[in-house]
Design a protein around this motif. Sequence first.
Motif, short mmCIF file in Angstrom:
data_model
loop_
_atom_site.label_atom_id
_atom_site.label_comp_id
_atom_site.label_asym_id
_atom_site.label_seq_id
_atom_site.Cartn_x
_atom_site.Cartn_y
_atom_site.Cartn_z
N VAL A 97 0.83 -1.20 0.00
CA VAL A 97 0.00 0.00 0.00
C VAL A 97 0.87 1.26 0.00
N PHE A 130 -4.31 -5.83 -4.32
CA PHE A 130 -4.78 -5.78 -2.94
C PHE A 130 -6.04 -6.62 -2.76
N ILE A 142 -8.10 -7.32 6.97
CA ILE A 142 -7.03 -7.96 6.19
C ILE A 142 -6.76 -9.36 6.70
N ASP A 151 -4.68 -2.31 8.42
CA ASP A 151 -6.03 -1.93 7.99
C ASP A 151 -6.20 -0.41 7.91
N LEU A 154 -4.58 0.92 4.67
CA LEU A 154 -5.40 0.51 3.54
C LEU A 154 -6.66 1.37 3.45
N LEU A 175 -12.60 -4.83 -1.33
CA LEU A 175 -12.02 -3.58 -0.84
C LEU A 175 -13.10 -2.54 -0.61
#
Length: 210
Positions: A97, A130, A142, A151, A154, A175
């Motif tokens: 990320v 991802f 996650i 998390d 993200l 996502l």
Amino acid sequence: MGVPQLYYFTIRGFGEYIRLLFIDNGIKFEDIRYVYGSPEWDEHKKSMIFGQMPTLKHDGKEYAQTGAIMRHLARVHDLNGSSEDDATFLDMFFEGVRDSRMKYVMYIYMDQGTREELTQKTLPTCLANFEKLFKIHQGKFIIGDKPSYADYILFEELDAYTHLDATILDKTPSLKAFWEMMWQRPNLKPYLEKRKADGVWINAIEKGMK
């Protein structure tokens, strides 16, 4: 033990991952913000380890670098999974990320590429990776049904990307569901709604905001 002090700018930026971790987990902290380029910041950075933020100070100790701070907090507050495999997976996700964020940063600050290239090719490629990683483990986070430090990076990145393109998560349903779920977290929701109402900038320049 004293209350940790987080030093960062008045924007979201890299410091936002740490703020979200604290807020979501009900951890008290002092949110000390500086205006970028202000005399106060120019003076204070002379005393910081690398002359940059975010910086975390707690019980007489100073911690620098975003990843180091996040992992420190993950170990202290049990947000690093339950095994070495979990911790390594979270590290991998976090660094992935971060790489995605740097592509975003190059567009925002360096005018590298176009908005269309970023939202139609570069970021969707990252998001597809991802999505695959996210689905490896069962659960809404996650790893399983308990949040981890990764998390928060993200979620913040997904949220930032929706400011570039409101539909950017439509092809990555896991996502998107995660992003929507995080918005409804009891401790996060009031903060996120206030942040939105206040129009807090994501970056030090307005580019990238709706």
